[in-house]
Design an enzyme around this catalytic site. Structure first.
Site, short mmCIF file in Angstrom:
data_model
loop_
_atom_site.label_atom_id
_atom_site.label_comp_id
_atom_site.label_asym_id
_atom_site.label_seq_id
_atom_site.Cartn_x
_atom_site.Cartn_y
_atom_site.Cartn_z
N ASP A 5 -39.65 33.51 -7.52
CA ASP A 5 -41.09 33.45 -7.28
C ASP A 5 -41.46 34.43 -6.17
O ASP A 5 -40.99 34.28 -5.04
CB ASP A 5 -41.46 32.00 -6.90
N ASN A 51 -44.68 35.15 -5.06
CA ASN A 51 -45.94 34.95 -4.33
C ASN A 51 -46.16 33.52 -3.84
O ASN A 51 -47.27 33.15 -3.50
CB ASN A 51 -47.13 35.40 -5.19
N ASP A 99 -46.28 30.57 -5.28
CA ASP A 99 -47.01 29.52 -6.01
C ASP A 99 -46.05 28.55 -6.70
O ASP A 99 -46.47 27.68 -7.45
CB ASP A 99 -48.00 30.12 -7.01
N ASP A 146 -38.60 38.31 -25.80
CA ASP A 146 -38.42 37.10 -26.60
C ASP A 146 -39.70 36.93 -27.42
O ASP A 146 -40.77 36.72 -26.87
CB ASP A 146 -38.23 35.91 -25.64
N ASP A 172 -37.26 34.18 -31.82
CA ASP A 172 -37.20 32.73 -31.75
C ASP A 172 -37.19 32.13 -33.16
O ASP A 172 -37.99 32.55 -34.02
CB ASP A 172 -38.45 32.25 -30.99
N GLU A 228 -32.47 34.16 -33.33
CA GLU A 228 -32.08 32.79 -33.04
C GLU A 228 -32.16 32.06 -34.36
O GLU A 228 -33.22 31.98 -34.98
CB GLU A 228 -33.01 32.15 -32.03
N HIS A 245 -31.50 28.41 -22.18
CA HIS A 245 -32.56 27.62 -21.56
C HIS A 245 -32.84 26.31 -22.31
O HIS A 245 -33.66 25.52 -21.87
CB HIS A 245 -33.84 28.45 -21.50
N ASP A 246 -32.21 26.11 -23.46
CA ASP A 246 -32.40 24.87 -24.23
C ASP A 246 -31.19 23.95 -24.12
O ASP A 246 -31.17 22.87 -24.73
CB ASP A 246 -32.57 25.18 -25.73
#
Ligand code: TEU
Ligand code: CA
Length: 551
Positions: free
Chosen positions: A21, A23, A25, A98, A199, A255, A328-329
């Site tokens: 990150d 900035n 947030d 992606d 995907d 994928e 990530h899954d």
């Protein structure tokens, strides 16, 4: 076997929301990625696959796109993207986008038009059907729980969504849909991106009669046989290849949930008519049970060896493999396939990396895997963010299938949020990921597991990955060598050979915490290539030992 750059590359997957990150947030962003390019260059990877950064309402963290040609504000601007691309290219790093082509967000202008009236020019961009006897057009369940159909009052019809109701499926039967998507892809190629990860590309063609699926005890019928590897999927991909992909020197990976060996040989055939490689999931399913991934069952090494060997052997010379133990899954690879207890974590992670990187195919490193990041100790649902986890928690607990405690056990073992906690950069606040409040909690183990510590220690997992990647760049045998499984019935050892033009490498991996005897563990007269131990014992593999030598 033809030699091309994407076979000789190592890919690093970035989940932007959780990477860095810039900035404060609490959300990772494009400038954050740019600030870490030197880190990635140091690791030695060649290609960065970036999970979706397009405009999106964020129902599924960007896998619900509302504008394919713009950047989500939280991630930055198109200028930030252009700078990332340029800075990456300056360092010799490639960027793979992606792309989600099976569905869009329900806030995509196409869908807003489509749902408005049956005569709207965009009506046919999505899949609309009339209900049957006052309920859904058929009994298909969605990937994220519930029915795959959502009723829409505006036109008194249902639309299909294979994932959440915020992700309506595009209708690939409609030529204008395909043309719109190809034009958009051409735009990204002209911008200079180096490829696409598609995907769930195996799901774009549905059986048009939409028959009910078999109900095997579950709440919904199984529609996947009518969705995955559907009747026209290869026609569509070949068309996409002719219209876009073949015109650029790019890397393409599909994928392909539910792909079989036979299908994979079509998707990723070396004839180049479709994609470069498939991302198959068979080895990600070996620890499933009655309720799919929602279990705490530990995998069996014999299954892992059988499945991976089948893909190694099955695709050789015909198509190309992707190699991965996590994304990530999926849960963190060291927690799932290795041993994340402190005394074994790094050793077993090195062993897993060896086992994977020595195979034939293009290896993928998921962010944090190079540090041995682990699953997160989720205690209750308020710590979870993932739409799939939240939906299944409700579905499985409300139907009395699991208690809260049982479901939390499953989430700790399998939930997608395990892979989505912030990258652990250093020991400062929030592991150096953000100066604000991270959108999802940082793993409490960041003081022990972080990039800074590993960059300062020469025997770290980070440098071990660096060594594996260098080896691949220097030794064609690692990329192209013929694979042969050894000791197929050994329950603790994953052993195989690679052969390439008279060279032979032996790869030995002990997946257990015990010492095990192994007749191949003998370095006499051999050249050591890499190992996660300094000392070796003749005829023995030490706990989680990995050993690679050349005859
Ligand atoms: O995943 C597709 C897919 O098949 C996985 O969703 C898998 O079944 C599931 O995550 C198991 O937990 C892709 C993306 O990788 C995923 O992040 C998206 O949520 C999904 O498509 C929908 O776009
Ligand atoms: Ca930010």
């Amino acid at each position: 076997m033809s030699k091309v750059w994407w076979k000789e590359s190592v890919v690093y997957q970035i989940y932007p929301r959780s990477f860095m990150d810039s900035n404060g947030d609490g959300i990772g962003d494009l400038n954050g990625i740019t600030s870490k390019l030197d880190y990635l260059k140091e690791l030695g990877v060649d290609v960065l696959w970036i999970s979706p950064v397009y405009k999106s309402p964020g129902a599924d963290n960007g896998y619900d796109i509302s504008d394919y040609q713009d950047i989500l504000d939280e991630f930055g601007t198109m200028e930030d993207f252009d700078r990332l691309l340029e800075q990456a290219h300056q360092r010799g790093l490639k960027i793979v986008m992606d792309l989600v082509l099976n569905h869009t967000s329900n806030e995509h202008p196409w869908f807003i038009e489509s749902r408005s009236t049956v005569n709207n020019p965009y009506r046919n961009y999505y899949i609309w059907r009339k209900g049957q006897k006052g309920s859904e057009p058929n009994n298909w369940g969605a990937m994220f729980g519930g029915s795959a159909w959502e009723y829409d009052t505006a036109t008194d019809m249902y639309y299909l969504h294979c994932f959440s109701k915020e992700q309506p499926d595009l209708n690939w039967e409609e030529a204008r849909v395909r043309k719109s998507l190809y034009d958009m892809m051409t735009w990204w190629c002209e911008k200079g991106v180096d490829g696409f990860r598609f995907d769930v590309i195996s799901m774009i063609s549905k059986v048009q009669t939409f028959p009910d699926g078999k109900k095997d005890g579950g709440l919904y019928g199984n529609g996947w046989p009518y969705i995955m590897n559907g009747p026209k999927v290869h026609d569509y991909i070949q068309e996409m290849n002719r219209e876009v992909l073949s015109k650029y020197d790019i890397m393409t990976v599909g994928e392909a949930a539910g792909v079989t060996l036979t299908e994979a040989k079509k998707y990723a055939n070396t004839n180049g008519k479709e994609l470069n490689m498939v991302f198959q999931f068979e080895h990600m399913c070996i620890d499933e049970e009655k309720y799919g991934k929602w279990t705490t069952k530990r995998y069996n090494l014999l299954d892992l060896k059988r499945v991976l060997s089948k893909w190694q052997t099955g695709l050789e010379g015909k198509a190309w493999n992707s190699l991965f133990f996590g994304n990530h899954d999926q849960p963190r690879s060291v927690s799932r396939f290795g041993d994340d207890r402190p005394e074994y974590r790094e050793r077993s992670a090195k062993m897993l990396a060896t086992c994977m990187h020595m195979m034939q195919g293009t290896p993928y490193v998921y962010q944090g895997e190079e540090l041995g990041m682990t699953n997160f100790p989720f205690e209750d649902l308020t710590q979870c963010r993932d739409i799939e986890t939240l939906h299944y928690y409700a579905e499985l607990t409300e139907n009395g299938i699991y208690s809260n405690d049982q479901m939390m056990d499953c989430i700790r073992a399998r939930g997608r949020d395990n892979a989505r906690t912030p990258m652990q950069w250093d020991t400062t606040m929030n592991a150096g990921f953000s100066t604000g409040t991270p959108w999802i909690a940082v793993n409490p183990n960041y003081k022990e597991i972080n990039a800074k510590e590993q960059l300062e220690r020469t025997d770290s997992l980070f440098y071990y990955y660096q060594q594996l990647i260098r080896l691949r760049h220097m030794n064609k045998i690692m990329v192209y060598g013929h694979y042969k499984l050894l000791l197929p019935n050994h329950k603790d050892i994953f052993a195989y050979k690679r052969n390439y033009y008279g060279k032979e490498w032996t790869i030995l991996c002990n997946f257990s915490e015990q010492e095990v005897t192994c007749k191949y563990a003998n370095l006499t007269g051999k050249k050591l290539i890499i190992s996660n131990y300094e000392e070796h014992k003749k005829g023995i593999l030490q706990p989680y030992e990995a050993l690679v030598y050349q005859e």
